[in-house]
Motif scaffolding. Structure first.
Motif, mmCIF file in Angstrom:
data_model
loop_
_atom_site.group_PDB
_atom_site.id
_atom_site.type_symbol
_atom_site.label_atom_id
_atom_site.label_comp_id
_atom_site.label_asym_id
_atom_site.label_seq_id
_atom_site.Cartn_x
_atom_site.Cartn_y
_atom_site.Cartn_z
ATOM 1 N N LEU A 16 -1.923 -30.412 119.779
ATOM 2 C CA LEU A 16 -2.432 -30.259 118.416
ATOM 3 C C LEU A 16 -1.903 -31.381 117.524
ATOM 4 O O LEU A 16 -0.867 -31.989 117.813
ATOM 5 C CB LEU A 16 -1.978 -28.906 117.832
ATOM 6 N N SER A 17 -2.635 -31.604 116.421
ATOM 7 C CA SER A 17 -2.160 -32.591 115.436
ATOM 8 C C SER A 17 -0.999 -31.987 114.647
ATOM 9 O O SER A 17 -0.739 -30.773 114.732
ATOM 10 C CB SER A 17 -3.300 -32.933 114.487
ATOM 11 N N GLY A 18 -0.330 -32.846 113.852
ATOM 12 C CA GLY A 18 0.798 -32.378 113.046
ATOM 13 C C GLY A 18 0.393 -31.265 112.094
ATOM 14 O O GLY A 18 1.089 -30.249 111.976
ATOM 15 N N GLY A 19 -0.766 -31.454 111.449
ATOM 16 C CA GLY A 19 -1.236 -30.449 110.494
ATOM 17 C C GLY A 19 -1.521 -29.130 111.180
ATOM 18 O O GLY A 19 -1.195 -28.051 110.672
ATOM 19 N N GLN A 20 -2.131 -29.257 112.356
ATOM 20 C CA GLN A 20 -2.435 -28.027 113.104
ATOM 21 C C GLN A 20 -1.149 -27.324 113.539
ATOM 22 O O GLN A 20 -1.053 -26.098 113.495
ATOM 23 C CB GLN A 20 -3.299 -28.367 114.328
ATOM 24 N N GLN A 21 -0.164 -28.136 113.946
ATOM 25 C CA GLN A 21 1.113 -27.537 114.369
ATOM 26 C C GLN A 21 1.754 -26.781 113.205
ATOM 27 O O GLN A 21 2.292 -25.685 113.376
ATOM 28 C CB GLN A 21 2.056 -28.623 114.882
ATOM 29 N N GLN A 22 1.650 -27.393 111.997
ATOM 30 C CA GLN A 22 2.254 -26.707 110.862
ATOM 31 C C GLN A 22 1.483 -25.426 110.542
ATOM 32 O O GLN A 22 2.074 -24.428 110.129
ATOM 33 C CB GLN A 22 2.292 -27.653 109.638
ATOM 34 N N ARG A 23 0.198 -25.441 110.801
ATOM 35 C CA ARG A 23 -0.586 -24.225 110.558
ATOM 36 C C ARG A 23 -0.198 -23.136 111.573
ATOM 37 O O ARG A 23 -0.173 -21.944 111.243
ATOM 38 C CB ARG A 23 -2.081 -24.532 110.618
#
Lengths: 233, 452
Positions: free
Chosen positions: A142-149
């Motif tokens: 996953l991308s960074g943003g997705q990981q944070q989500r």
């Protein structure tokens, strides 16, 4: 909901005493979105650790949902963290070898929920953050943003009293940061209290309330006042 | 929660297979050697006739001449003279059984010309030998007192010899020839697992004798005597001749050469000893037993205790094996510490998300238990091969004069030793993990969560 009275935290070594927080008086109400700002080393992380029952303190009282957490046992503090607080970290802190589903499952496991209830909560949380289709993915896919989500899904899956977010957008580019911030605002709008540490003044301004920490001392600034300060700066 | 912790433990073992392998190897090697030695020590210390060993006594009286050296220990005292043997056998105490034995030798053959004659030794003994020492019979029985008194030419043979001489069939009634004497087989022993051949005082880990002959027949036919004769000075010059000649003189001599045994019930032990003292007193008037009265009744337990206490080889080897095991456990501590401390970040996160200390401890204890159990299994396999190796070394060291079947029981793992190995492996692994687990469960929940 969260009330600190004269809370101080001192780190002691044989040679030095460091006053990380000095006589903090603070009251955060249910449903608030509070930002915490301050320069590096000012005590933001210590504040967050105390608020999150990750560390103990020597002086003052801290009432969480009416319960004084001062002097509680390690097990009791674990229970409070597990049942009342959702954590969101700057570096996401996902377990890299577990699929998304299992990452979100971690705090629920320690709550002793049935498999069925956990599954429902995980699916709901991942739907909320828009990642229901990625349950079987590993964090590295996953991308960074997705990981944070995913981290946000993990934090809200247990339906906590409040979320503690430590620089939740610190590792993200502006677009992703914007998406994460919108997600947090959306969660807050549904009634979840959020306390967010940030260096970003723009993000701080989007909170209802801004708390500034400087040299271990907390100044509580209402949003309108904060806006004025930023405008005049 | 257990299933979740088990899942995490198994996952952790799979995640770092090299560290898991090293930990298991360290424990298995240490445990393998330790169990090898512990098994040898355990099997070697097994007392024959355990159910009655405290009541089976070696009987000794100090019949030596006045100038003999003082006796420091029962094991140093001579055996019994023939005339004392016969006199003691006449003693009649309720519940007491007595027997005695010595060894003879000769060339043995059978009617079947296909069987090559063999040079062999045989135990010469009395009828009580079979009731006291309880060898199992495959066919027939031992001889009784009547047969003994008549001096009949009978023989009891071992299963091994029955297989060799008679193809394993019931040979009772058939005959064997020892030198020029023909003896009728009246009993065939089944496999007789004596952990130590105690009755001849050798205490060797060898099989019992293959042939048993009544002493009356042996004396009447002057079968050679394979014994050490401890004689008074007057007979010292002809002591060696007693092996084959001068039987009458030997029977009346002060030469001690017969191993004398008594099975004495608890309530008769004191009385029996008093009878020995009375007997010595009565003999003193005949000019015998010139020394201060000294008797020994030593039961099998005490004899084995003494023999095992003198086994320096097993003592030193036990010490080395324990030391090696300790070093292996220390290595396991280091590896476990490295393995566990690699996951401080994960533990810190789990603690922050609500895992209690005891949950973290449980997760790691389960992981360690799995390592301990695998280490235990591998350790037992290693000890099996270790025991095979040690057995072959012993056979080699004896220039192949020791038979495999004689010493095999001493190198066999049994359920007790397997159970002990498991328990030792698991407990030691748990002990080894105390420090690593203490370190990992005390990782503060907030310590590893900041952005790196």
């Amino acid at each position: 909901m969260l009330k600190m009275e004269n809370v101080s935290k001192i780190y002691r070594t044989e040679l030095v005493e460091t006053h990380a927080l000095r006589k903090v008086d603070l009251h955060i109400k249910r449903g608030e979105f509070v930002s915490v700002t301050g320069p590096s080393g000012s005590g933001k992380t210590t504040f967050l650790n105390l608020a999150g029952a990750l560390e103990t303190f020597e002086e003052g009282d801290y009432f969480l949902d009416g319960q004084n957490v001062k002097g509680l046992s390690d097990d009791k503090l674990s229970e409070i963290r597990n049942q009342k607080i959702g954590f969101i970290f700057q570096s996401f802190n996902l377990l890299p070898d577990l699929p998304i589903f299992d990452n979100v499952d971690v705090p629920l496991r320690y709550r002793g929920m049935s498999a069925k209830e956990r599954k429902e909560r995980i699916e709901h949380a991942l739907e909320t953050v828009g990642l229901a289709s990625r349950m079987k993915h590993l964090p590295t896919q996953l991308s960074g943003g997705q990981q944070q989500r995913v981290a946000i899904a993990r934090a809200i899956a247990g339906d906590p009293l409040f979320l503690l977010a430590d620089e939740p957008t610190g590792n993200l580019d502006s677009l992703m940061a914007q998406q994460v911030m919108e997600l947090l605002e959306d969660i807050n709008s549904k009634g979840t209290t959020i306390i967010m540490v940030t260096h970003d003044d723009q993000l701080a301004r989007r909170a209802h309330r801004n708390i500034q920490i400087f040299d271990g001392q907390v100044s509580d600034i209402e949003r309108a006042v904060a806006d004025d300060v930023v405008r005049s700066a | 929660m257990f299933s979740y912790n088990l899942h995490l433990a198994i996952k952790s073992l799979k995640d770092k297979p090299s560290l898991t392998f090293l930990t298991v190897l360290a424990i298995a090697l240490g445990l393998g050697l330790y169990t090898t030695v512990a098994t040898m020590s355990y099997q070697g210390s097994q007392v024959p006739l355990a159910h009655k060993s405290k009541n089976i006594f070696l009987v000794q009286m100090d019949s030596r001449e006045i100038t003999a050296d003082p006796v420091e220990h029962q094991a140093r005292l001579v055996d019994t003279t023939y005339k004392d043997t016969i006199n003691l056998m006449a003693m009649n105490l309720s519940g007491v059984k007595q027997t005695f034995n010595w060894s003879t030798y000769g060339i043995l053959n059978v009617e079947d010309e296909n069987i090559t004659p063999l040079r062999t030794t045989a135990a010469v003994t009395s009828s009580n030998f079979f009731t006291m020492f309880e060898p199992p019979f495959l066919y027939g029985n031992g001889w009784d007192k009547k047969v003994e008194d008549s001096g009949e030419a009978v023989i009891v043979i071992s299963k091994l010899m029955n297989d060799k001489l008679f193809g394993g069939e019931n040979s009772v009634g058939k005959t064997v020839r020892i030198n020029t004497h023909v003896l009728k087989v009246i009993g065939v022993l089944d496999t007789w697992n004596l952990t130590r051949k105690f009755y001849d005082r050798s205490y060797r880990s060898a099989s019992p004798d293959n042939f048993f002959i009544p002493y009356t027949f042996a004396m009447e036919n002057n079968l050679p005597r394979r014994a050490g004769f401890d004689c008074w000075a007057a007979n010292a010059d002809i002591a060696r001749s007693f092996r084959n000649e001068n039987l009458d003189r030997l029977m009346n001599s002060e030469c001690a050469w017969v191993t004398f045994w008594a099975e004495i019930p608890d309530e008769q032990i004191e009385n029996y000893n008093q009878q020995l003292v009375n007997y010595i007193d009565s003999q003193k008037s005949l000019g015998r037993f010139p020394r201060e009265t000294l008797t020994f009744l030593t039961n099998l337990n005490d004899q084995l205790l003494f023999i095992n206490g003198r086994n320096q080889f097993i003592k030193v080897f036990s010490m080395l094996a324990t030391l090696f095991f300790a070093v292996c456990i220390l290595n396991a501590v280091s590896i476990l510490l490295a393995k566990f401390m690699r996951r401080t970040k994960e533990v810190s996160l789990r603690r922050a998300l609500g895992a209690k200390k005891k949950t973290i401890i449980a997760q790691h204890v389960i992981e360690v238990m799995i390592i301990g159990i695998i280490g235990g299994v591998v350790g037992i396999v290693i000890s099996y091969f270790g025991l095979q190796g040690m057995m072959n070394i012993q056979i080699y060291a004896s220039d192949y004069t020791t038979r495999l079947e004689d010493i095999e029981p001493l190198f066999q793992l049994n359920l007790v030793m397997i159970g002990k190995a498991f328990a030792t492996g698991t407990v030691c692994t748990l002990i080894a993990s105390i420090y690593p687990i203490w370190r990992i469960c005390n990782v503060p929940p907030a310590s590893q969560l900041k952005a790196q």
